[in-house]
Motif scaffolding. Structure first.
Motif, mmCIF file in Angstrom:
data_model
loop_
_atom_site.group_PDB
_atom_site.id
_atom_site.type_symbol
_atom_site.label_atom_id
_atom_site.label_comp_id
_atom_site.label_asym_id
_atom_site.label_seq_id
_atom_site.Cartn_x
_atom_site.Cartn_y
_atom_site.Cartn_z
ATOM 1 N N SER A 13 0.866 -1.187 0.000
ATOM 2 C CA SER A 13 0.000 0.000 0.000
ATOM 3 C C SER A 13 0.900 1.232 0.000
ATOM 4 C CB SER A 13 -0.882 0.005 1.251
ATOM 5 O OG SER A 13 -0.096 0.237 2.408
ATOM 6 N N ASN A 15 0.904 3.631 2.132
ATOM 7 C CA ASN A 15 1.391 3.841 3.499
ATOM 8 C C ASN A 15 2.543 2.906 3.834
ATOM 9 O OD1 ASN A 15 -0.439 5.870 4.027
ATOM 10 N ND2 ASN A 15 -1.939 4.503 4.960
ATOM 11 N N GLY A 18 5.711 3.983 1.864
ATOM 12 C CA GLY A 18 6.333 5.192 2.408
ATOM 13 C C GLY A 18 7.014 4.948 3.735
ATOM 14 N N LEU A 19 6.290 4.365 4.668
ATOM 15 C CA LEU A 19 6.864 4.085 5.979
ATOM 16 C C LEU A 19 7.963 3.038 5.877
ATOM 17 C CD1 LEU A 19 6.870 4.627 8.978
ATOM 18 C CD2 LEU A 19 5.023 2.967 9.230
ATOM 19 N N MET A 41 0.781 -4.493 7.483
ATOM 20 C CA MET A 41 1.694 -3.952 6.478
ATOM 21 C C MET A 41 2.888 -4.874 6.264
ATOM 22 S SD MET A 41 1.673 0.154 7.085
ATOM 23 C CE MET A 41 1.954 0.185 8.843
#
Length: 62
Positions: A13, A15, A18-19, A41
């Motif tokens: 995803s 998110n 990015g993380l 995640m």
């Protein structure tokens, strides 16, 4: 210019990408010990980690 990590389409995803890229960069720089993400995640895989390393090398961060 900015160098930005773009993940493989559909694996992560936005998110998580990015993380995960941020955490992976910190691991490669020796600041934290792991890039493990909280469920559900996914962490970056070997190829994605290599892509982050290239960006860090190009920008002189490692």
């Amino acid at each position: 210019f900015n160098i930005v990590y773009t993940p493989k389409a559909g694996r992560l995803s936005g998110n998580a990408a990015g993380l995960g890229a941020f955490k992976t960069a910190l691991v490669l720089m020796g600041i934290i010990k792991t890039n493990v993400m909280s469920a559900p995640m996914l962490s970056l895989d070997e190829d994605e980690t290599a892509a982050i390393k290239v960006i860090l090398e190009r920008t002189g961060l490692i």
